[in-house]
Design a protein around this motif. Structure first.
Motif, PDB file in Angstrom:
ATOM      1  N   TYR A   1      79.048  97.205  41.635  1.00 30.49           N
ATOM      2  CA  TYR A   1      78.417  98.174  40.643  1.00 30.49           C
ATOM      3  C   TYR A   1      77.171  97.641  40.527  1.00 30.49           C
ATOM      4  N   PRO A   2      75.789  98.754  40.392  1.00 26.82           N
ATOM      5  CA  PRO A   2      74.596  98.722  40.071  1.00 26.82           C
ATOM      6  C   PRO A   2      74.768  99.067  38.452  1.00 26.82           C
ATOM      7  N   ASP A   3      74.069  97.720  37.633  1.00 29.19           N
ATOM      8  CA  ASP A   3      73.539  98.192  35.961  1.00 29.19           C
ATOM      9  C   ASP A   3      73.361  99.519  36.019  1.00 29.19           C
ATOM     10  N   SER A   4      72.671 100.146  36.560  1.00 30.85           N
ATOM     11  CA  SER A   4      71.719 101.115  36.539  1.00 30.85           C
ATOM     12  C   SER A   4      71.516 101.802  37.974  1.00 30.85           C
ATOM     13  N   LEU A   5      71.704 103.579  37.816  1.00 34.81           N
ATOM     14  CA  LEU A   5      71.227 103.839  38.899  1.00 34.81           C
ATOM     15  C   LEU A   5      69.714 104.217  39.601  1.00 34.81           C
ATOM     16  N   LYS A   6      69.066 103.639  38.031  1.00 35.62           N
ATOM     17  CA  LYS A   6      67.872 104.359  38.562  1.00 35.62           C
ATOM     18  C   LYS A   6      67.084 104.595  39.656  1.00 35.62           C
ATOM     19  N   ASN A   7      67.485 103.312  40.098  1.00 32.01           N
ATOM     20  CA  ASN A   7      66.518 102.131  41.429  1.00 32.01           C
ATOM     21  C   ASN A   7      67.178 102.968  42.530  1.00 32.01           C
ATOM     22  N   CYS A   8      67.353 103.292  42.412  1.00 24.06           N
ATOM     23  CA  CYS A   8      68.087 103.714  43.901  1.00 24.06           C
ATOM     24  C   CYS A   8      67.062 104.340  45.409  1.00 24.06           C
ATOM     25  N   THR A   9      67.207 103.462  46.160  1.00 27.70           N
ATOM     26  CA  THR A   9      66.786 103.728  47.443  1.00 27.70           C
ATOM     27  C   THR A   9      67.523 104.148  49.144  1.00 27.70           C
ATOM     28  N   VAL A  10      68.824 105.216  47.911  1.00 21.28           N
ATOM     29  CA  VAL A  10      69.410 105.053  49.282  1.00 21.28           C
ATOM     30  C   VAL A  10      69.480 107.130  49.932  1.00 21.28           C
ATOM     31  N   PHE A  11      69.930 107.429  47.959  1.00 18.97           N
ATOM     32  CA  PHE A  11      70.571 108.693  48.011  1.00 18.97           C
ATOM     33  C   PHE A  11      69.429 109.469  46.998  1.00 18.97           C
ATOM     34  N   THR A  12      68.781 110.608  47.161  1.00 16.60           N
ATOM     35  CA  THR A  12      67.874 110.781  45.698  1.00 16.60           C
ATOM     36  C   THR A  12      68.925 111.765  44.914  1.00 16.60           C
ATOM     37  N   ASP A  13      69.895 112.307  45.076  1.00 19.28           N
ATOM     38  CA  ASP A  13      71.061 112.469  43.992  1.00 19.28           C
ATOM     39  C   ASP A  13      71.894 111.901  43.439  1.00 19.28           C
ATOM     40  N   ILE A  14      71.368 110.745  43.158  1.00 20.08           N
ATOM     41  CA  ILE A  14      72.066 109.350  42.713  1.00 20.08           C
ATOM     42  C   ILE A  14      73.519 109.727  42.146  1.00 20.08           C
ATOM     43  N   HIS A  15      74.244 109.807  41.686  1.00 23.62           N
ATOM     44  CA  HIS A  15      75.647 109.936  40.706  1.00 23.62           C
ATOM     45  C   HIS A  15      76.520 108.336  40.850  1.00 23.62           C
TER      46      HIS A  15
ATOM     47  N   SER B   1      78.612 108.272  44.710  1.00 24.90           N
ATOM     48  CA  SER B   1      78.162 108.547  45.507  1.00 24.90           C
ATOM     49  C   SER B   1      77.430 107.206  45.654  1.00 24.90           C
ATOM     50  N   CYS B   2      77.687 106.412  44.759  1.00 25.48           N
ATOM     51  CA  CYS B   2      77.061 105.076  45.050  1.00 25.48           C
ATOM     52  C   CYS B   2      78.291 104.428  45.722  1.00 25.48           C
ATOM     53  N   MET B   3      77.333 103.345  46.690  1.00 28.30           N
ATOM     54  CA  MET B   3      77.576 102.535  48.031  1.00 28.30           C
ATOM     55  C   MET B   3      78.403 101.105  47.246  1.00 28.30           C
ATOM     56  N   GLY B   4      77.985 101.275  46.299  1.00 30.33           N
ATOM     57  CA  GLY B   4      77.813  99.352  45.627  1.00 30.33           C
ATOM     58  C   GLY B   4      77.062  98.414  46.506  1.00 30.33           C
ATOM     59  N   CYS B   5      75.757  98.882  47.192  1.00 33.02           N
ATOM     60  CA  CYS B   5      74.913  97.901  48.263  1.00 33.02           C
ATOM     61  C   CYS B   5      74.156  97.394  47.649  1.00 33.02           C
ATOM     62  N   GLY B   6      73.754  97.916  46.363  1.00 33.98           N
ATOM     63  CA  GLY B   6      73.183  96.891  46.004  1.00 33.98           C
ATOM     64  C   GLY B   6      71.365  97.170  46.696  1.00 33.98           C
ATOM     65  N   LEU B   7      70.916  97.231  47.499  1.00 34.77           N
ATOM     66  CA  LEU B   7      69.754  97.703  48.290  1.00 34.77           C
ATOM     67  C   LEU B   7      68.718  98.065  46.679  1.00 34.77           C
ATOM     68  N   CYS B   8      69.264  98.654  45.990  1.00 34.53           N
ATOM     69  CA  CYS B   8      68.815  98.459  44.772  1.00 34.53           C
ATOM     70  C   CYS B   8      67.531  97.855  43.752  1.00 34.53           C
ATOM     71  N   LYS B   9      68.407  96.412  44.342  1.00 30.16           N
ATOM     72  CA  LYS B   9      68.066  95.551  43.538  1.00 30.16           C
ATOM     73  C   LYS B   9      68.507  96.100  41.956  1.00 30.16           C
TER      74      LYS B   9
ATOM     75  N   ASP C   1      70.668  95.207  38.706  1.00 31.77           N
ATOM     76  CA  ASP C   1      71.576  93.711  38.580  1.00 31.77           C
ATOM     77  C   ASP C   1      72.834  94.701  39.095  1.00 31.77           C
ATOM     78  N   MET C   2      73.724  93.666  39.590  1.00 33.08           N
ATOM     79  CA  MET C   2      75.788  94.127  40.477  1.00 33.08           C
ATOM     80  C   MET C   2      76.330  93.528  39.297  1.00 33.08           C
ATOM     81  N   VAL C   3      77.231  94.678  39.190  1.00 32.16           N
ATOM     82  CA  VAL C   3      77.725  93.743  38.089  1.00 32.16           C
ATOM     83  C   VAL C   3      79.118  94.742  38.683  1.00 32.16           C
TER      84      VAL C   3
END
Ligand code: SF4
Ligand code: SF4
Lengths: 410, 195
Positions: free
Chosen positions: B29-43, B46-54, B56-58
């Motif tokens: 999972y990303p260490d922060s959801l702040k930079n999600c590039t997939v969803f506007t209402d990320i939580h 809904s996070c897919m753990g895709c790592g696209l947001c760059k 840190d994946m933990v």
């Protein structure tokens, strides 16, 4: 007779265009792909077009008076997915069966990529089919990007072969379960789980989704692979000594080489019926397969498909033992330009994909998932079988409605 | 021979839930959801753990949320309904029966009919064609009953669509969620989880 010199173009896909249709033909001997713009009338009477147009019907005129028609699915036990079949039966005999696709056709994964930056599209392609995530991801990246380096290509190859292994072992688990070989089935599901854990450690995802982003080098990969190989070999030796298991698969869901050729079948069911159709020789990963000889059997039944899978798992492990996984990879970033198409050999059969990129954005995507062909093959192979053979026949194709329902594109 | 093979392997069933099992690799999972590039209402769900947001994946546990528990003393029967999945969540649920998890030891069983089910496990993105089947499956279940939404599609991205039709008691994140955390959600949902 092994028909490894069979020549002839296979109708791999038909896509609806603004005017008419485009038909995709592949020559599996030369790897040549040809795309024609045609009218529907030009496709002749190739039965596989029912799969491409999803217009299957049971021909009631040819059924005997005892025939009953029923729909099985989409929530019925045994299919395990939102998918269904229409069957005509007389007593316990299956006279005819056709896939009833479409319960998942509105999944938005593919549609959401419309006009998207190619750099953002990867997670969507990874999720078209969870079981074939590595194959879809790899094919997409090969078509949509230009800057694939050797380390990335090596990683892709490893991911695709790990995907083949975990899918084949899972199919074996399901077949053992169908044959009430509960202990064997439990061992094979345990082995699947171990392969998925190895995927997670190496590729960052049990199903290899987003593997280009999540990959981290793991030094113990080859050692663990060898342990799992020895586990696999022991299990299969034992399973192949089970008369009950062999008998249940033998002659079940049979397609002979004529059925394969007439119906444009590719992948495992083709190779299990002695027809050499394997896209690895010319797929986007062709450099890694060298003079790869497709594994083939002659029986055309569920047992032959099982045996092809056994050989393919052994081949995949051998290939994986030979490669060195990269320390680090660079995720491709430079979008391609224009229309590109190609194939990749996913676990049950090949995926065809056509991608049009302009100024870094996706302009159109077309896919022909392997499960569309597998569903068609199943519908032919299961005819004449009794109802108790149905799970063996179905599970031996390793198909999923999840990707079959996404046939087409935008 | 199978028996000897089994004996040689020893016990491979996880000590979970009695003890945690560090041997099972957790999902990224990303260490922060702040930079999600997939969803506007990320939580978290809904996070897919895709790592696209760059980010840190933990590696971390899948999220489990139980809003209401199902009080049930007998063994629990589960009807799994795929309402439009990619197929991976389905496999993870099937693997609950693999020797490493063996959810039967904890009193959980799947059933091929909602008429015998205590828990409805929903996976995937609810498609129009599966909507009436979802409603009917829920209606056919005897009381008391509960719904567990499994995976980022059902528990996050498309949860609202499902909740418009049926009440969701619990959910588990992940794309797909690991069997271990589906098991945790089942234990919490049925009041069998001891911290
Ligand atoms: S991992 Fe993917 S879904 Fe999760 S926050 Fe990052 S970009 Fe968004
Ligand atoms: S949550 Fe992820 S794994 Fe599960 S169905 Fe949705 S896309 Fe597939």
């Amino acid at each position: 007779m092994i028909m490894d010199n069979y020549t002839g173009e296979v109708l791999v896909a038909v896509f609806k265009e603004k005017a008419g249709y485009s038909a995709v033909w592949v020559d599996y001997d030369t790897g040549k792909i040809k795309i024609d713009n045609v009218g529907e009338d030009k496709l002749g009477d190739r039965p596989i077009t029912a799969a491409f147009f999803n217009n299957y019907n049971i021909d009631t005129r040819s059924l005997p008076p005892c025939a009953k028609i029923l729909t099985y699915g989409p929530a019925a036990g045994g299919i395990g997915e939102a998918g269904a079949f229409r069957l005509a039966t007389c007593g316990e005999r299956i006279l005819s069966l056709v896939p009833y696709r479409g319960f998942k056709k509105n999944r938005s994964m593919l549609k959401m990529t419309k006009d998207m930056d190619v750099s953002r599209a990867l997670p969507y392609f990874s999720r078209l089919s969870g079981q074939f995530a590595a194959s879809y991801t790899t094919l997409f990246i090969n078509l949509a990007f230009d800057d694939l380096d050797e380390s990335f290509r090596t990683l892709s190859f490893a991911a695709v072969e790990m995907e083949r292994i975990h899918n084949h072992v899972w199919v074996m688990h399901k077949l053992a379960n169908d044959a009430a070989q509960k202990v064997a089935s439990a061992h094979l599901s345990a082995l699947t789980e171990e392969f998925l854990r190895l995927n997670s450690i190496v590729f960052g995802s049990r199903y290899l989704m987003d593997y280009p982003i999540l990959y981290k080098k793991y030094d113990g990969f080859h050692d663990r692979l060898k342990e799992l190989e020895s586990e696999f070999n022991g299990l299969i030796d034992e399973l192949l000594h089970s008369r009950i298991f062999i008998d249940r698969l033998h002659t079940t869901g049979k397609l002979n080489s004529e059925d394969v050729i007439k119906n444009d079948i590719t992948g495992i069911p083709a190779r299990a019926a002695a027809v050499s159709r394997d896209s690895r020789k010319f797929s986007v990963l062709k450099d890694f397969y060298g003079d790869h000889e497709p594994r083939m059997e002659e029986g055309g039944d569920a047992l032959s498909r099982f045996l092809v899978r056994v050989s393919e798992v052994k081949d995949s492990i051998s290939l994986l033992k030979e490669i060195t996984l990269p320390n680090k990879i660079r995720v491709p970033e430079k979008p391609s330009n224009g229309l590109r198409y190609g194939l990749i050999e996913a676990p049950p059969g090949d995926i065809f994909m056509m991608v049009h990129v302009e100024d870094g954005k996706l302009k159109s995507v077309k896919i022909r998932p392997p499960s569309v062909v597998m569903l068609h093959a199943f519908s032919i192979g299961v005819r004449g079988n009794v109802f108790t053979d149905y799970p063996f026949a179905l599970d031996s194709f390793g198909l999923y409605f999840a990707d079959a329902d996404l046939y087409g594109g935008w | 021979m199978w028996i000897i093979r089994g004996l040689k392997k020893g016990i491979i069933t996880t000590p979970f839930p009695k003890k945690d099992d560090e041997y099972i690799p957790k999902s990224y999972y990303p260490d922060s959801l702040k930079n999600c590039t997939v969803f506007t209402d990320i939580h978290n769900f809904s996070c897919m753990g895709c790592g696209l947001c760059k980010s840190d994946m933990v590696r971390r546990e899948d999220h489990v949320e139980v809003r209401k528990t199902l009080s049930i003393k007998k063994s629990v029967h589960i009807f799994v309904l795929d309402v439009g999945s990619c197929g991976a969540c389905n496999r993870e649920i099937s693997l609950l029966g693999a020797p490493q998890y063996d959810f039967h030891r904890l009193g959980f069983f799947t059933t091929p009919t909602p008429k015998h089910a205590d828990v409805l496990m929903v996976v995937g993105e609810l498609t129009d064609d599966m909507l009436p089947i979802l409603r009917e499956s829920y209606e056919l279940m005897p009381e008391p009953k509960a719904v567990l939404a499994v995976g980022a599609c059902a528990s996050g991205i498309y949860l609202k669509r499902i909740e418009k039709e049926i009440p969701v008691y619990a959910r588990v994140s992940g794309c797909p969620p690991q069997p271990k955390y589906i098991l945790k959600a089942l234990l919490q949902l049925t009041g069998r989880w001891n911290e």
